[in-house]
Motif scaffolding. Structure first.
Motif: not given
Ligand code: ATP
Length: 233
Positions: A9-13, A40-46, A48-50, A60-65
């Protein structure tokens, strides 16, 4: 098994690039300095952040979509996120049905979950009529009643005094033995969870710097950084 590989994940800072594996049924405590990227790690797993790249799978299930609601994860926030106008039972019921139209069986399940977190008799109380620890128990019950196999706890007990915080961690440990779940939990006080967690991950600068058995992490070369993170929290 939760598998995170080079999720970026990339943000300006701030830039994060997470790689972490948590075996099914494990409780993984995530520690590290403030601003290092634990939440941020937890938000990404949940969901909220992609992440812009990398892979994220659970059993084995892809969560990203998947949208957050479709992910196999339930999250408990530090500020518990309870609805003030709803009773404890209704707040827990939301974990089962957002419409709150619960069947008799579902209502029984809510009652059982409130009992399990030590809130027998508190069904009708609103969040404003409960202590901080009781509110966190309601939030925990809501996450657990959802039946989701992955529970994310984002510093849920940090506002509680040390004795109560430890009680809550022991409660989480008791509950996870009744129904197997995989838990990822951020915490500022690693000593509270060292004997309960199966795994500890040290996160700093947006990376999982090390992950392993709590005793190994706490006695590793990271010990001074861990101590500094605790004293600054
Ligand atoms: N949506 C966002 N947009 C821009 N920056 C963000 C966003 N979310 C988080 N960040 C940044 O990511 C960094 C890590 O924040 P995060 O809350 O994950 O740290 P943390 O380790 O949980 O900190 P703390 O222990 O203080 O809660 C911070 O610099 C924060 O400003």
């Amino acid at each position: 098994m939760l598998v995170i590989e080079n999720c970026r994940l990339t943000w300006p800072d701030f830039t994060a690039d997470y790689t972490l594996a948590v075996p099914a049924g494990h409780l993984c405590a995530v520690i590290g300095p403030s601003g290092g990227g634990k939440t941020t790690l937890l938000h990404m797993i949940a969901g909220f952040e992609r992440p812009e790249s990398g892979t994220l799978t659970f059993d084995g299930q892809n969560l990203l979509p998947l949208e957050p609601a479709k992910r196999p994860a339930a999250i408990v926030f530090q500020d518990h996120n309870l609805f003030p106008h709803l009773s404890a039972a209704q707040n827990v019921g939301l974990g089962l049905r957002p419409s709150l139209r619960l069947s008799a069986d579902e209502k029984r399940l809510v009652g059982e979950m409130l009992d399990a977190v030590g809130l027998d008799g508190f069904e009708g109380r609103k969040p404003g009529e409960m202590s901080g620890g009781q509110r966190q128990r309601v939030a925990l019950a809501r996450a657990l009643v959802s039946g989701r196999p992955l529970i994310l706890l984002d510093e849920p007990f940090s506002s509680l005094d040390p004795a109560l915080r430890r009680d809550m961690i022991l409660l989480v440990d008791t509950l996870r033995r009744k129904r197997p779940v995989t838990i990822v939990m951020t915490i500022h006080t690693p000593e509270d969870v060292a004997d309960v967690a199966d795994q500890m991950a040290f996160v700093a600068d947006g990376r999982v710097v090390a992950s392993g058995k709590p005793a190994d992490i706490l006695t590793s070369a990271l010990a001074p950084r861990i101590a500094a993170a605790v004293s600054n929290s």
